[in-house]
Design a protein around this motif. Structure first.
Motif, PDB file in Angstrom:
ATOM      1  N   SER A 123      34.705  57.583  38.440  1.00  0.00           N
ATOM      2  CA  SER A 123      35.262  57.276  37.131  1.00  0.00           C
ATOM      3  C   SER A 123      36.119  56.017  37.248  1.00  0.00           C
ATOM      4  N   GLY A 124      36.288  55.326  36.135  1.00  0.00           N
ATOM      5  CA  GLY A 124      37.052  54.089  36.163  1.00  0.00           C
ATOM      6  C   GLY A 124      36.140  52.888  36.363  1.00  0.00           C
ATOM      7  N   HIS A 125      36.727  51.720  36.387  1.00  0.00           N
ATOM      8  CA  HIS A 125      35.944  50.482  36.443  1.00  0.00           C
ATOM      9  C   HIS A 125      36.461  49.612  37.584  1.00  0.00           C
ATOM     10  N   TYR A 126      36.120  50.032  38.792  1.00  0.00           N
ATOM     11  CA  TYR A 126      36.558  49.306  39.973  1.00  0.00           C
ATOM     12  C   TYR A 126      35.638  48.113  40.236  1.00  0.00           C
ATOM     13  N   PRO A 127      36.195  46.967  40.605  1.00  0.00           N
ATOM     14  CA  PRO A 127      35.361  45.805  40.932  1.00  0.00           C
ATOM     15  C   PRO A 127      34.740  45.938  42.312  1.00  0.00           C
ATOM     16  N   LEU A 128      33.853  45.002  42.644  1.00  0.00           N
ATOM     17  CA  LEU A 128      33.344  44.916  44.003  1.00  0.00           C
ATOM     18  C   LEU A 128      34.468  44.484  44.936  1.00  0.00           C
ATOM     19  N   PRO A 129      34.330  44.699  46.225  1.00  0.00           N
ATOM     20  CA  PRO A 129      35.318  44.168  47.171  1.00  0.00           C
ATOM     21  C   PRO A 129      35.353  42.646  47.094  1.00  0.00           C
ATOM     22  N   THR A 135      36.615  34.943  56.629  1.00  0.00           N
ATOM     23  CA  THR A 135      35.269  34.918  57.218  1.00  0.00           C
ATOM     24  C   THR A 135      34.559  33.613  56.887  1.00  0.00           C
ATOM     25  N   HIS A 136      35.333  32.630  56.426  1.00  0.00           N
ATOM     26  CA  HIS A 136      34.770  31.315  56.103  1.00  0.00           C
ATOM     27  C   HIS A 136      33.659  31.425  55.058  1.00  0.00           C
ATOM     28  N   GLN A 137      33.979  32.187  54.016  1.00  0.00           N
ATOM     29  CA  GLN A 137      33.127  32.360  52.852  1.00  0.00           C
ATOM     30  C   GLN A 137      31.901  33.228  53.118  1.00  0.00           C
ATOM     31  N   GLU A 138      31.814  33.841  54.288  1.00  0.00           N
ATOM     32  CA  GLU A 138      30.712  34.771  54.511  1.00  0.00           C
ATOM     33  C   GLU A 138      30.975  36.025  53.690  1.00  0.00           C
ATOM     34  N   ASP A 139      30.028  36.417  52.894  1.00  0.00           N
ATOM     35  CA  ASP A 139      30.193  37.586  52.047  1.00  0.00           C
ATOM     36  C   ASP A 139      29.755  38.823  52.829  1.00  0.00           C
ATOM     37  N   VAL A 140      30.685  39.385  53.596  1.00  0.00           N
ATOM     38  CA  VAL A 140      30.362  40.486  54.501  1.00  0.00           C
ATOM     39  C   VAL A 140      29.808  41.690  53.744  1.00  0.00           C
ATOM     40  N   PHE A 141      30.315  41.915  52.546  1.00  0.00           N
ATOM     41  CA  PHE A 141      29.884  43.085  51.780  1.00  0.00           C
ATOM     42  C   PHE A 141      28.368  43.089  51.594  1.00  0.00           C
ATOM     43  N   TYR A 147      24.962  48.213  51.268  1.00  0.00           N
ATOM     44  CA  TYR A 147      24.882  48.933  50.009  1.00  0.00           C
ATOM     45  C   TYR A 147      23.777  48.380  49.110  1.00  0.00           C
ATOM     46  N   ASP A 148      23.302  49.236  48.210  1.00  0.00           N
ATOM     47  CA  ASP A 148      22.406  48.836  47.130  1.00  0.00           C
ATOM     48  C   ASP A 148      23.249  48.790  45.863  1.00  0.00           C
ATOM     49  N   VAL A 149      23.663  47.603  45.453  1.00  0.00           N
ATOM     50  CA  VAL A 149      24.555  47.464  44.302  1.00  0.00           C
ATOM     51  C   VAL A 149      23.731  47.463  43.014  1.00  0.00           C
ATOM     52  N   ILE A 150      24.127  48.285  42.062  1.00  0.00           N
ATOM     53  CA  ILE A 150      23.422  48.374  40.787  1.00  0.00           C
ATOM     54  C   ILE A 150      24.439  48.277  39.652  1.00  0.00           C
ATOM     55  N   THR A 151      24.009  47.756  38.517  1.00  0.00           N
ATOM     56  CA  THR A 151      24.919  47.623  37.380  1.00  0.00           C
ATOM     57  C   THR A 151      24.132  47.455  36.099  1.00  0.00           C
ATOM     58  N   PHE A 152      24.826  47.543  34.980  1.00  0.00           N
ATOM     59  CA  PHE A 152      24.303  47.185  33.667  1.00  0.00           C
ATOM     60  C   PHE A 152      25.210  46.103  33.104  1.00  0.00           C
ATOM     61  N   LEU A 153      24.633  45.119  32.435  1.00  0.00           N
ATOM     62  CA  LEU A 153      25.393  44.094  31.742  1.00  0.00           C
ATOM     63  C   LEU A 153      25.081  44.161  30.252  1.00  0.00           C
ATOM     64  N   LEU A 232      33.245  39.339  41.396  1.00  0.00           N
ATOM     65  CA  LEU A 232      34.005  38.601  42.407  1.00  0.00           C
ATOM     66  C   LEU A 232      35.111  39.429  43.057  1.00  0.00           C
ATOM     67  N   GLY A 233      35.335  40.648  42.554  1.00  0.00           N
ATOM     68  CA  GLY A 233      36.366  41.495  43.151  1.00  0.00           C
ATOM     69  C   GLY A 233      37.668  41.529  42.392  1.00  0.00           C
ATOM     70  N   GLU A 234      37.671  41.034  41.143  1.00  0.00           N
ATOM     71  CA  GLU A 234      38.868  41.053  40.310  1.00  0.00           C
ATOM     72  C   GLU A 234      38.730  42.133  39.237  1.00  0.00           C
ATOM     73  N   TRP A 235      39.866  42.565  38.684  1.00  0.00           N
ATOM     74  CA  TRP A 235      39.835  43.541  37.601  1.00  0.00           C
ATOM     75  C   TRP A 235      39.377  42.888  36.303  1.00  0.00           C
ATOM     76  N   CYS A 236      38.823  43.696  35.427  1.00  0.00           N
ATOM     77  CA  CYS A 236      38.267  43.192  34.174  1.00  0.00           C
ATOM     78  C   CYS A 236      39.327  42.587  33.267  1.00  0.00           C
ATOM     79  N   GLY A 237      40.328  43.355  32.903  1.00  0.00           N
ATOM     80  CA  GLY A 237      41.354  42.892  31.968  1.00  0.00           C
ATOM     81  C   GLY A 237      42.709  42.811  32.613  1.00  0.00           C
ATOM     82  N   ASP A 238      43.757  43.200  31.879  1.00  0.00           N
ATOM     83  CA  ASP A 238      45.101  43.150  32.448  1.00  0.00           C
ATOM     84  C   ASP A 238      45.615  44.531  32.823  1.00  0.00           C
TER      85      ASP A 238
END
Length: 343
Positions: A123-129, A135-141, A147-153, A232-238
Motif C-alpha cells: 500500500s502507498g506510493h513508494y518510488p523506485l530506489p 557508483t558513477h551513475q551505474e544504475d545498480v537497481f 527485479y521485474d519492474v511493472i507500472t501503469f501510467l 528517479l527515486g523521488e516522492w510524487c508530491g510534497d
C-alpha cells in the motif's frame, strides 16, 4: 535550468526528438525492451537471459511501482498472475491489503500462495530506489537484473484532475484549510486535513473561479512530474507516504537531464500499462506473460465519486496553460512502446 524555463515550442521539440531517438533504438534491438529485461533467477540476483514458458516470458520477482491515480485496479491482475493458487475471481482494491479467504478478516499468506514473486506490492506510493551517485551513475537497481519492474501510467492532465478529485492526493493543503475553513468543515486544526475529504460541493458550486484557479495551480505545482520523479527515486508530491509533511519539502521541477535519465530507466521496465487503454493493456500483459484470469481484471475497483466536476477542472488547467512536460514525455514513450508491442 528547470523545465518550466523553456518555451512550449522548445519543450515539444525536445520531447519529440527524445522519444524518436529512443523509439528507433528500441526497434533496432529486434525484439523490444520487455524481452531484454525479464530474467530467470537461479541465485536470488543476477540474470541469465530471457526465459520462456509455453511461449510467454516469466516474471518471477515483481516490483510494482504504483504511481498515484494510475490504476489501483491493476493490483487484481498482478495477484491473479503471481498467485495462481487463489480463487480466480479474486478482486484487489489496494496493493498490500489483501483479505484472503474473502470475508475471513485474515491477510493473504503471500508465501503460501505467491511464493517470492511479489517482491514489492505494498500500500502507498513508494518510488523506485534512487540511483547511487557513488557508483558513477551505474544504475545498480537495474544492472544486476534483480527485479521485474511493472507500472501503469496515465495521461498527465487526466491524472492531475483525478488527484484533485481524490482529496488533493499527495499534497498538503493545510494553507488553504487555514484560509478557507469551509474547505474542510469539522477539522479544527488545519494541519490535520490529510485524509479528510474536502467540501467539493462548496468549492465548485459556491467558492468562485478565482479560488478554484488558485487551488488548481497550487496542486499542479505540487504534483507536476509525479511519475518522472518516482521513476528517479523521488516522492510524487510534497507528502510522501508514510512521512508527515514537516519531514519533507518536495522535489524541484524536473530538468531535461533528469527526464532523459528517467526515460532510460523506464525503458528497462518489464511492463508499462496505460490507464486510458485498459483493455489493450490487459491484452498486452496476457500476450507477454500468459496466465489465466477472470473478468474482474477489467473492473474499475475504485471509481471516482466526484467525476461530475471533471470538466470544470480540465477547463481551468487549460485556461492557465498548465502542461506537465516531464510526465508527457514519459507517457508518450510508454504509448509508443505499447503500440509497437501490440503490432
Amino acid at each position: 535550468m528547470a523545465l518550466t524555463g523553456f518555451s512550449i515550442v522548445t519543450v515539444l521539440l525536445v520531447s519529440f526528438m527524445t522519444i524518436l531517438v529512443i523509439y528507433i533504438l528500441l526497434m533496432s534491438s529486434g525484439t523490444y525492451a520487455s524481452v531484454r529485461i525479464v530474467h530467470k533467477r537461479t541465485d536470488g540476483g543476477g540474470g541469465c537471459g530471457p526465459v520462456m514458458l509455453d511461449g510467454h516470458l516469466i516474471l518471477d520477482r515483481i516490483f510494482y511501482l504504483h504511481v498515484p491515480k494510475c490504476g489501483s485496479s491493476f493490483a487484481t491482475l498482478i495477484v491473479q498472475y503471481a498467485c495462481p493458487g487463489l480463487a480466480k475471481n479474486i478482486t484487489v482494491k489496494e496493493p498490500g491489503a489483501i483479505e484472503y479467504p474473502p470475508g475471513s478478516g485474515k491477510g493473504l499468506d503471500r508465501q503460501k500462495y505467491c511464493g517470492n514473486v511479489l517482491q514489492r506490492f505494498d500500500s502507498g506510493h513508494y518510488p523506485l530506489p534512487k540511483i547511487d551517485s557513488t557508483t558513477h551513475q551505474e544504475d545498480v537497481f537495474f544492472s544486476k537484473g534483480r527485479y521485474d519492474v511493472i507500472t501503469f501510467l496515465r495521461e498527465p492532465t487526466d491524472r492531475i484532475v483525478s488527484g484533485l478529485l481524490d482529496g488533493f492526493h499527495s499534497c498538503n493543503m493545510s494553507s488553504f484549510a487555514a484560509k478557507y475553513p469551509w474547505l474542510y468543515p469539522g477539522v479544527r486544526n488545519p494541519e490535520n486535513v490529510m485524509g479528510h475529504r474536502p467540501n467539493y460541493t462548496y468549492l465548485f458550486e459556491k467558492a468562485g473561479e478565482k479560488i478554484v484557479g488558485a487551488i488548481v495551480k497550487y496542486y499542479w505545482n505540487c504534483v507536476a512530474g509525479c511519475a518522472t520523479k518516482m521513476i528517479l527515486g523521488e516522492w510524487c508530491g510534497d507528502v510522501p507516504y508514510p512521512l508527515s509533511p514537516s519531514k519533507y519539502q518536495g522535489t524541484p521541477v524536473m530538468s531535461l537531464g533528469k527526464v532523459d535519465l528517467a526515460l532510460e530507466r523506464l525503458n528497462k521496465f518489464a511492463f508499462i500499462g496505460l490507464t486510458g487503454r485498459w483493455n489493450e493493456s490487459v491484452h498486452l500483459w496476457q500476450r507477454l506473460f500468459g496466465g489465466s484470469y477472470s473478468d474482474t481484471v477489467y473492473d474499475n475497483t475504485r471509481p471516482s465519486t466526484f467525476s461530475r466536476y471533471y470538466d470544470i477542472l480540465l477547463n481551468m488547467i487549460q485556461k492557465h496553460g498548465l502542461t506537465d512536460e516531464a510526465d508527457e514525455i514519459m507517457y508518450r514513450f510508454a504509448e509508443a512502446r505499447m503500440n509497437a508491442l501490440l503490432k
